[in-house]
Design an enzyme around this catalytic site. Structure first.
Site, PDB file in Angstrom:
ATOM      1  N   LYS A 191     -19.805   1.541 -20.401  1.00 36.91           N
ATOM      2  CA  LYS A 191     -21.118   2.201 -19.920  1.00 36.91           C
ATOM      3  C   LYS A 191     -21.933   2.456 -21.172  1.00 36.91           C
ATOM      4  CE  LYS A 191     -24.631   4.757 -18.289  1.00 36.91           C
ATOM      5  NZ  LYS A 191     -25.631   4.052 -17.737  1.00 36.91           N
TER       6      LYS A 191
ATOM      7  N   CYS B 125     -30.539   8.188 -21.659  1.00 35.62           N
ATOM      8  CA  CYS B 125     -29.359   7.233 -21.833  1.00 35.62           C
ATOM      9  C   CYS B 125     -29.337   6.739 -23.391  1.00 35.62           C
ATOM     10  CB  CYS B 125     -29.187   6.324 -20.791  1.00 35.62           C
ATOM     11  SG  CYS B 125     -28.820   6.937 -18.979  1.00 35.62           S
TER      12      CYS B 125
END
Length: 476
Positions: free
Chosen positions: A232, A290
């Site tokens: 991720k 993010c």
């Protein structure tokens, strides 16, 4: 493999009741998709009744989404599962005790990227709340993006401390990172492949059982919890790197008098077996939760798990350099603005700036780490009066955000486009000039949404990211 954990799971049967901690851009769509799956009986959304976020509880229980950007299908699906009695939001964490599986989708920012120390306070509190009410055989899944090593390390320790249970023996623990983008939340969860990594084989298998019913075209990719964490953070670090490459190219094209979008199309045309030259879009800056911090989670994971690193890392790594370039782009927008004002014979002192777009991404209300904020700060420090417009965003941390575009444009010396909302693609040069009242207003396009020639013909001074072919145009 733990025979005890497998026995507990087998005795409890299939997953029927799910808890989702954190009712935000990740938790809400995940919860309603779980609730819509016929394999599951009910879903509880857990949200703190805080002054800043407690309002979400009543909204969600009425079937109303607190996410006000364009999210196709979300509000209808939410209303459907609420009406069916399959979803409810609560602040009572004691109800975790009745859940077969609990997921956590809580923000994990860095207070200061320079020291590579994340702020896990919100995640830690969420884990403690879950741990206090954890039952034997329950699956706990972190969906939050975390520093590699967190699931098997900090998260495990907190859950065991609060519950008195042992991960891998008494409860299952896994990491299944979210992979969503605002504007297409439901679609992303259904269609993207799902990375699932448990701390052991039993935990991985249980997590696979949880996520399989919500996938349509996506498939599940099992791995270890730490490998899932690296996956991720790495995929976001790579995306940040690709955007930085496009931004660096845009800056070079400006310097050389070239249109970066022509160059981009040319590069992107090189295709064939074993060949790929795909290039992302340049722009006014990178925002969101993010990309602005996941490179630092990846870098910190290498330092924490790898010990003394002998190769370039941290700010000196290619990912650290990419972050610096992307953080520079709002500063470059300031430079373009000041250059436009100079050509108009004006000083930034007292200049009126219409800043269009406060959300970090188009057609959304997501303001997290918006690149418009450092631009606003810099222009105010230069003495400018800045008015902000965004069709989706309300007043934000003391920044007044208008929904009235004409009012924002009235009297503007400079129009600066920071977000590619579709509303701005249809700006009429004659109307904008009329509202500004200026003979040669400045327009700074950070997302390539307007036609430069149309604005130049109308008498504007045009500046755009990567538009070296237009940024030095003669004033008409």
């Amino acid at each position: 493999m733990s025979n005890r954990l497998q026995s507990l799971i087998s005795a409890g049967g299939s997953i029927k009741k799910i808890g989702v901690v954190g009712m935000g851009y990740v938790g809400i769509p995940a919860a309603v998709l779980f609730a819509d799956a016929p394999e599951f009986e009910s879903v509880l959304g857990f949200q703190r009744a805080s002054a800043s976020s407690g309002y979400k509880i009543d909204m969600l229980n009425r079937g109303e989404s607190p996410l006000k950007g364009e999210e196709p299908g979300l509000e209808n699906l939410l209303a459907k599962v609420v009406d069916a009695g399959k979803f409810q939001c609560t602040s009572d964490f004691s109800e975790v005790a009745g859940c077969d599986a609990v997921t956590l989708a809580i923000q994990t920012p860095f207070a200061d990227p320079k020291d590579l120390i994340p702020d896990f306070s919100a995640l830690t509190e969420g884990l403690r709340q879950v741990g206090r009410h954890l039952s034997e055989g329950t699956l706990v899944v972190l969906e939050s993006t975390v520093t590699p090593g967190t699931t098997a390390g900090m998260a495990r320790e907190i859950l065991e401390e609060e519950s008195g249970l042992v991960a891998g023996e008494d409860f299952a623990l896994a990491h299944a990172p979210e992979r969503v983008m605002v504007g297409r939340l439901l679609r992303n969860i259904r269609e993207h492949d799902r990375i699932v990594g448990g701390i052991d084989e039993v935990s991985t298998a249980r997590a696979v059982e949880l996520y399989r019913p919500v996938l349509t075209t996506g498939k599940i990719i099992p791995m270890t919890a730490t490998a899932a964490e690296v996956t991720k953070t790495a995929e976001n670090a790579f995306r940040d790197l690709q955007i930085a490459a496009a931004n660096q190219l845009a800056l070079h094209c400006e310097a050389m008098g070239v249109n970066v979008y022509d160059v981009r199309a040319g590069i992107d045309s090189l295709k064939g077996e074993g060949i790929t030259r795909a290039i992302l879009w340049p722009g006014a800056g990178v925002g969101g939760h993010c990309l602005t911090k996941d490179s630092w989670h990846l870098e910190r994971g290498a330092q924490v798990l790898g010990g003394d690193l002998w190769y370039p890392h941290g700010a000196e790594s290619v990912f650290g350099v990419a972050r610096k370039i992307n953080e520079f782009m709002p500063e470059h927008m300031v430079h373009l603005t000041l250059e436009g004002l100079r050509q108009a014979g004006k000083s930034p002192e007292g200049a009126k700036v219409a800043l269009l777009g406060w959300a970090f991404i188009q057609n959304s209300d997501d303001t997290r780490n918006t690149p418009a904020e450092p631009y606003l700060t810099a222009m105010k420090e230069a003495g400018a009066e800045v008015r902000v417009h965004d069709p989706y965003v309300d007043t934000y941390r003391g920044v007044e955000v208008s929904h009235d575009l004409d009012e924002t444009l009235a009297g503007a010396d400079v129009v600066t486009i920071f977000t590619g909302h579709h509303h701005y693609a249809s700006l009429d040069p004659a109307r904008v000039k009329e509202l500004s009242g200026e003979e040669h207003p400045v327009i700074v396009d950070g997302r390539n949404v307007v036609d430069p020639d149309a604005f130049i013909r109308a008498g504007f001074i045009y500046k755009g990211i990567g538009r070296g072919d237009k940024n030095s145009h003669p004033i008409r």
